[in-house]
Scaffold this motif. Structure first.
Motif, PDB file in Angstrom:
ATOM      1  N   PHE A 134       0.812  -1.218   0.000  1.00  0.00           N
ATOM      2  CA  PHE A 134       0.000   0.000   0.000  1.00  0.00           C
ATOM      3  C   PHE A 134       0.845   1.268   0.000  1.00  0.00           C
ATOM      4  O   PHE A 134       0.308   2.362  -0.044  1.00  0.00           O
ATOM      5  CB  PHE A 134      -0.928   0.020   1.223  1.00  0.00           C
ATOM      6  CG  PHE A 134      -2.099  -0.917   1.109  1.00  0.00           C
ATOM      7  CD1 PHE A 134      -3.304  -0.457   0.588  1.00  0.00           C
ATOM      8  CD2 PHE A 134      -2.004  -2.241   1.496  1.00  0.00           C
ATOM      9  CE1 PHE A 134      -4.391  -1.309   0.468  1.00  0.00           C
ATOM     10  CE2 PHE A 134      -3.089  -3.104   1.383  1.00  0.00           C
ATOM     11  CZ  PHE A 134      -4.285  -2.635   0.865  1.00  0.00           C
ATOM     12  N   PRO A 148       3.163   4.053  -1.592  1.00  0.00           N
ATOM     13  CA  PRO A 148       3.311   4.548  -2.962  1.00  0.00           C
ATOM     14  C   PRO A 148       4.753   4.484  -3.414  1.00  0.00           C
ATOM     15  O   PRO A 148       5.384   5.502  -3.653  1.00  0.00           O
ATOM     16  CB  PRO A 148       2.798   5.983  -2.873  1.00  0.00           C
ATOM     17  CG  PRO A 148       3.014   6.379  -1.460  1.00  0.00           C
ATOM     18  CD  PRO A 148       2.957   5.126  -0.624  1.00  0.00           C
ATOM     19  N   ARG A 164       7.621   1.851  -5.786  1.00  0.00           N
ATOM     20  CA  ARG A 164       7.865   0.676  -6.613  1.00  0.00           C
ATOM     21  C   ARG A 164       8.782  -0.265  -5.863  1.00  0.00           C
ATOM     22  O   ARG A 164       9.880   0.116  -5.498  1.00  0.00           O
ATOM     23  CB  ARG A 164       8.522   1.095  -7.928  1.00  0.00           C
ATOM     24  CG  ARG A 164       8.837  -0.042  -8.861  1.00  0.00           C
ATOM     25  CD  ARG A 164       7.668  -0.291  -9.760  1.00  0.00           C
ATOM     26  NE  ARG A 164       7.706  -1.617 -10.357  1.00  0.00           N
ATOM     27  CZ  ARG A 164       6.690  -2.113 -11.046  1.00  0.00           C
ATOM     28  NH1 ARG A 164       5.591  -1.414 -11.184  1.00  0.00           N
ATOM     29  NH2 ARG A 164       6.762  -3.304 -11.569  1.00  0.00           N
ATOM     30  N   ASP A 169      -2.551   1.771  -4.630  1.00  0.00           N
ATOM     31  CA  ASP A 169      -2.103   3.138  -4.403  1.00  0.00           C
ATOM     32  C   ASP A 169      -3.320   4.041  -4.316  1.00  0.00           C
ATOM     33  O   ASP A 169      -3.943   4.398  -5.309  1.00  0.00           O
ATOM     34  CB  ASP A 169      -1.205   3.541  -5.562  1.00  0.00           C
ATOM     35  CG  ASP A 169      -0.486   4.844  -5.291  1.00  0.00           C
ATOM     36  OD1 ASP A 169      -1.093   5.714  -4.647  1.00  0.00           O
ATOM     37  OD2 ASP A 169       0.659   4.982  -5.717  1.00  0.00           O
TER      38      ASP A 169
END
Lengths: 217, 217
Positions: B176, B178, B180, B193
């Motif tokens: 959850f 944000p 990568r 996201d």
DNA sequence: CACTGTGAATGCATTCACAGCG
DNA sequence: CGCTGTGAATGCATTCACAGTG
């Protein structure tokens, strides 16, 4: 002239904005599509294609000017110098979490209205907002000219809340209830279903086993 | 023989299970692809195609036997007679909300491990579980043979938590934060996201204006 | 007759590959 | 030379349409 922009591209736009923020903080003046793509797990071609939907921002041989691209994309997404007024229906655990989430405030999303059906909760103050009764939702939404509605009520109540948002003039709704909602075509509706995320994973975890266990017939 | 099943199809499987539950409660013995599709906003062809990936469950002229299809799909999704052990990292607002969410328990997802980096929170009991310190995550995950890891820590800490999950043997992760995350190919990673959902909506709300305001050049 | 199951057609999104530019 | 912008090719997912079945 007005070509269709892939839905997925819009979501990547947000990623580009975040990534460009990193490059700007690092003091880079230019960034190539390859360098922008890599940390996001995308390809350089994808980045160029996505950006090309909105115009020509690059310089041959150099790449994209970080500051300018960041500002342009923020503008396209409407998260620059723009405030989006948000209303939330349902102050349960998830609703409270969303109200407290800093990520929204930072991007120009400001909660203006919060309602709940539970009279125990009405009147309580949360994140600086007083919880209003659900029945006032439509009027509050209209009065505050709310842009975006967020639904975090139980499934049974979701459609009623949705209808109130729509009658109040809201044109964009995020629904967290695991229910299919009806909305006229002018209203943009997004569904986020948390249980579904886990279930999709469970499928892949259990795949080998389940599929060979006589399910094929 | 082993054909590729579309990702989107897997997600719809969960929807079918929910919808079939409705039909079963209503006491219907059979349901056609059309009737199954309609309330979900899908087409009958889509339903038939999706189901056909897993076998042949229908009867010509009658449709699908509700009870049998429900049971089969639940089985494929692994939400029948199966318990998935889940670990959560990060007991902020969102983490707490997920712990309390009934939708998971109902579907066989059981939280077994909860950790947080904040020593203030360690030792507190939440939803019947004692919060352990983050540094023990890997060991706890291994000891409890956790299937699914959930990441609700700040972005900066997300990769470290992810690595601990993986070293502990987790094969499926929902993130959850944000950010990568990197994971080996054997590990299934899903990103949710929340800010991105709102931003995509903001794009459509602001579209008309932004795109005509000299952005084309 | 009402419905499934599925090849074939269509429609989207991603990737390739390269001409053209600074 | 390095990199963009974009037609053309590819790869997926959805939809069509109909032969086949109880």
């Amino acid at each position: 002239m007005k070509q269709q922009i892939p839905e997925a591209c819009i979501e990547r736009l947000s990623l580009y904005v975040r990534e460009l923020g990193q490059w700007q903080r690092r003091g880079c003046g230019f960034v190539s599509s390859r360098r922008l793509a890599e940390p996001l797990g995308l390809t350089d071609a994808q980045v160029r294609r996505d950006l090309s939907y909105f115009g020509q921002f690059g310089t041959s041989g150099r790449g994209y000017e970080v500051r300018r691209l960041l500002s342009t994309l923020s503008d396209i997404l409407g998260i620059q110098g723009r405030v989006w007024r948000v209303a939330l229906a349902g102050v349960g655990n998830l609703g409270s979490a969303l109200l407290a989430y800093r990520g929204f405030q930072n991007r120009g999303f400001v909660f203006k209205v919060v309602v709940d059906a539970d009279s125990q909760k009405v009147g309580r103050v949360i994140q600086g907002l007083t919880i209003a009764p659900s029945r006032q939702l439509e009027e509050l939404v209209r009065r505050h000219r709310i842009h975006i509605g967020i639904i975090t009520v139980p499934s049974e109540a979701a459609q009623a809340v949705c209808d109130q948002f729509i009658r109040g003039g809201v044109k964009a709704i995020v629904n967290f209830a695991p229910a299919r909602l009806e909305a006229p075509s002018g209203v943009r509706l997004r569904n986020v279903d948390l249980a579904l995320e886990l279930e999709a994973l469970a499928f892949y975890l259990g795949r080998g086993k389940a599929l060979t266990d006589g399910l094929q017939k």
